[in-house]
Scaffold this active site. Structure first.
Site, short mmCIF file in Angstrom:
data_model
loop_
_atom_site.label_atom_id
_atom_site.label_comp_id
_atom_site.label_asym_id
_atom_site.label_seq_id
_atom_site.Cartn_x
_atom_site.Cartn_y
_atom_site.Cartn_z
N ASP A 38 6.76 12.75 14.39
CA ASP A 38 5.53 13.47 14.04
C ASP A 38 5.86 14.85 13.48
O ASP A 38 6.87 15.45 13.85
CB ASP A 38 4.64 13.57 15.29
CG ASP A 38 3.19 13.85 14.94
OD1 ASP A 38 2.82 13.76 13.75
OD2 ASP A 38 2.43 14.18 15.86
N GLY A 39 4.98 15.32 12.61
CA GLY A 39 5.09 16.69 12.12
C GLY A 39 5.51 16.82 10.66
O GLY A 39 5.77 17.93 10.18
N TRP A 43 5.35 20.31 8.47
CA TRP A 43 6.60 20.80 7.88
C TRP A 43 6.38 21.15 6.40
O TRP A 43 6.81 22.20 5.93
CB TRP A 43 7.67 19.71 8.01
CG TRP A 43 9.02 20.08 7.51
CD1 TRP A 43 10.04 20.64 8.22
CD2 TRP A 43 9.52 19.89 6.17
NE1 TRP A 43 11.14 20.83 7.42
CE2 TRP A 43 10.85 20.38 6.15
CE3 TRP A 43 8.98 19.37 5.00
CZ2 TRP A 43 11.64 20.35 5.01
CZ3 TRP A 43 9.76 19.35 3.84
CH2 TRP A 43 11.08 19.83 3.86
N ARG A 51 1.98 17.10 1.43
CA ARG A 51 2.38 16.32 2.61
C ARG A 51 3.45 15.28 2.26
O ARG A 51 4.33 14.96 3.07
CB ARG A 51 1.15 15.60 3.21
CG ARG A 51 0.12 16.55 3.80
CD ARG A 51 -1.10 15.77 4.32
NE ARG A 51 -0.73 14.84 5.38
CZ ARG A 51 -0.57 15.18 6.67
NH1 ARG A 51 -0.80 16.43 7.04
NH2 ARG A 51 -0.23 14.29 7.56
N THR A 84 -2.01 1.95 13.49
CA THR A 84 -3.23 1.27 13.02
C THR A 84 -4.31 2.30 12.69
O THR A 84 -5.24 1.99 11.94
CB THR A 84 -3.76 0.28 14.09
OG1 THR A 84 -3.77 0.94 15.36
CG2 THR A 84 -2.90 -0.96 14.18
N GLU A 85 -4.19 3.51 13.25
CA GLU A 85 -5.17 4.57 12.96
C GLU A 85 -4.81 5.37 11.70
O GLU A 85 -5.64 6.10 11.17
CB GLU A 85 -5.27 5.53 14.16
CG GLU A 85 -5.97 4.95 15.37
CD GLU A 85 -5.15 3.89 16.11
OE1 GLU A 85 -3.91 4.04 16.17
OE2 GLU A 85 -5.73 2.90 16.58
N ASN A 86 -3.57 5.25 11.26
CA ASN A 86 -3.15 6.04 10.09
C ASN A 86 -3.82 5.57 8.78
O ASN A 86 -3.78 6.28 7.77
CB ASN A 86 -1.63 6.06 9.93
CG ASN A 86 -0.91 6.93 10.95
OD1 ASN A 86 0.20 6.63 11.39
ND2 ASN A 86 -1.54 8.04 11.35
N TRP A 87 -4.48 4.39 8.82
CA TRP A 87 -5.25 3.95 7.64
C TRP A 87 -6.40 4.89 7.36
O TRP A 87 -6.98 4.88 6.27
CB TRP A 87 -5.79 2.53 7.84
CG TRP A 87 -4.75 1.47 8.01
CD1 TRP A 87 -4.41 0.84 9.17
CD2 TRP A 87 -3.92 0.90 6.99
NE1 TRP A 87 -3.41 -0.09 8.95
CE2 TRP A 87 -3.09 -0.08 7.62
CE3 TRP A 87 -3.77 1.11 5.62
CZ2 TRP A 87 -2.14 -0.82 6.92
CZ3 TRP A 87 -2.83 0.36 4.92
CH2 TRP A 87 -2.03 -0.59 5.57
N ARG A 206 9.10 12.63 21.33
CA ARG A 206 8.05 12.92 20.36
C ARG A 206 8.30 14.30 19.78
O ARG A 206 8.49 15.27 20.52
CB ARG A 206 6.65 12.87 20.97
CG ARG A 206 5.57 13.15 19.91
CD ARG A 206 4.18 12.73 20.28
NE ARG A 206 3.30 12.87 19.12
CZ ARG A 206 2.16 12.23 18.94
NH1 ARG A 206 1.74 11.39 19.88
NH2 ARG A 206 1.43 12.40 17.86
N LEU A 213 0.31 9.99 23.48
CA LEU A 213 1.02 8.78 23.08
C LEU A 213 0.51 8.19 21.77
O LEU A 213 1.18 7.35 21.16
CB LEU A 213 0.94 7.72 24.19
CG LEU A 213 1.71 8.07 25.47
CD1 LEU A 213 1.51 7.00 26.53
CD2 LEU A 213 3.20 8.24 25.18
C1 IPE Z 1 1.46 9.13 15.55
O1 IPE Z 1 1.31 10.30 14.82
C2 IPE Z 1 1.77 8.00 14.64
C3 IPE Z 1 3.06 8.07 13.97
C4 IPE Z 1 3.98 8.97 14.19
C5 IPE Z 1 3.30 7.03 13.04
P1 IPE Z 1 -0.12 10.80 14.34
O2 IPE Z 1 0.10 12.09 13.64
O3 IPE Z 1 -0.82 9.73 13.59
O4 IPE Z 1 -0.86 11.01 15.74
P2 IPE Z 1 -2.09 11.92 16.12
O5 IPE Z 1 -3.18 11.67 15.11
O6 IPE Z 1 -1.61 13.34 16.07
O7 IPE Z 1 -2.43 11.50 17.51
C1 IPE Z 2 4.17 11.79 11.01
O1 IPE Z 2 3.86 13.01 10.43
C2 IPE Z 2 4.24 10.68 9.97
C3 IPE Z 2 3.14 9.70 10.05
C4 IPE Z 2 2.23 9.67 10.97
C5 IPE Z 2 3.09 8.72 8.99
P1 IPE Z 2 2.36 13.43 10.18
O2 IPE Z 2 1.97 13.00 8.81
O3 IPE Z 2 1.48 12.95 11.28
O4 IPE Z 2 2.50 15.00 10.22
P2 IPE Z 2 1.47 16.05 10.86
O5 IPE Z 2 1.21 15.61 12.26
O6 IPE Z 2 0.25 16.01 10.01
O7 IPE Z 2 2.21 17.36 10.81
MG MG Z 3 0.91 13.74 13.05
#
Ligand code: IPE
Ligand code: IPE
Ligand code: MG
Length: 261
Positions: A38-39, A43, A51, A84-87, A206, A213
């Protein structure tokens, strides 16, 4: 897993202040280490970049984590790449990620061959764009005979969806008369999860400081040690990996019992 100590020492030559290979006990390594990567977005944002650049930079961290895991003799590495929520993200970002997954896998296949890494996916990859799915399926078939580390990448993965799917698979077996409902136990349930056959992670890392989680491996993480670092995923290095293992080795794992030592 067999570890090449010479390669491991070379990999960890030149330590920075405050951490070195000698800080961890190679006889007490976790078998399965899992990462919530994550992040990437933050970054990029901190650098005034889109992004997408964060995701691209995150690939380098993942490559380093794969190589480092092999060097450390980890049996199973898993990493959360797309939930599944990243959609819910913009169409532009989702398309970019799907494209990045495909190109990265093509680029990294030689590394998997060289390091004898077997690829697996956690999640429903049948719902991915065709090109990404094809590359994933090729990655699976090209690495299926490798017997070194297993690398399980979670893509279109959600733990609740995984648990519901397991319940449905069991219900189908009961309805078909293959299984008696009374026979269902934790092992039969775990066999219907995407992680079937893999040990549960001993260590979850994480990045980027979030204390949640995010629908990841809810069943499998029941007794996992959790290490959260503020380091953003594109900045995560093999040294941060050592810090996580050092923290893990300092934990008192009781599994609900009482430690008498
Ligand atoms: C969790 O990160 C999913 C992945 C790292 C693929 P997210 O950035 O989607 O999680 P939330 O929204 O902060 O909980
Ligand atoms: C994790 O980084 C990668 C994925 C979830 C695909 P993020 O895209 O969630 O990065 P932040 O949380 O917005 O910084
Ligand atoms: Mg994130």
């Amino acid at each position: 897993m067999i570890r090449d100590e010479a390669k491991l020492r070379a990999h960890y030559a030149d330590p920075p202040e405050g951490i070195c290979l000698e800080d961890i006990d190679l006889d007490r390594m976790p078998r399965h280490v899992s990462f919530i990567m994550d992040g990437n977005g933050r970054w990029a944002q901190a650098r005034g970049l889109p992004r997408s650049r964060g995701h691209a930079a995150g690939v380098n961290s993942l490559r380093e984590v794969v190589t480092t895991s092999v060097r450390l003799g980890i049996d199973v590495l898993s990493a959360y790449a797309f939930s599944t929520e990243n959609w819910r993200r913009s169409q532009e970002e989702v398309e970019l990620l799907m494209h990045l997954f495909a190109t990265t896998l093509v680029n990294e296949l030689p590394l998997f061959h060289q390091e004898n890494v077997r690829l697996r996916f956690l999640g429903d990859i049948s719902q991915l764009p065709q090109k990404t799915r094809e590359v994933f399926e090729q990655g699976l078939s090209e690495t299926e005979d490798h017997d070194g580390m297993t690398f399980a990448l979670a893509v279109n993965y959600g733990s609740r969806a995984e648990l519901v799917r397991a319940a449905r698979l069991l219900a189908n077996d009961v309805a078909a008369g293959k299984l008696d409902a009374e026979q269902i136990d934790e092992d039969l349930f775990a066999d219907r999860l995407y992680t079937c056959g893999l040990p549960d992670p001993e260590l979850l890392v994480r990045t980027s400081g979030e204390l949640r989680l995010s629908n990841y491996l809810l069943w499998q993480l029941a007794y996992t040690e959790i290490f959260v670092t503020d380091v953003l995923w594109p900045d995560f290095t093999k040294w941060d990996y050592l810090r996580a293992i050092r923290a893990y080795q300092g934990r008192d794992r009781r599994f609900g019992g009482v430690n008498t030592a």
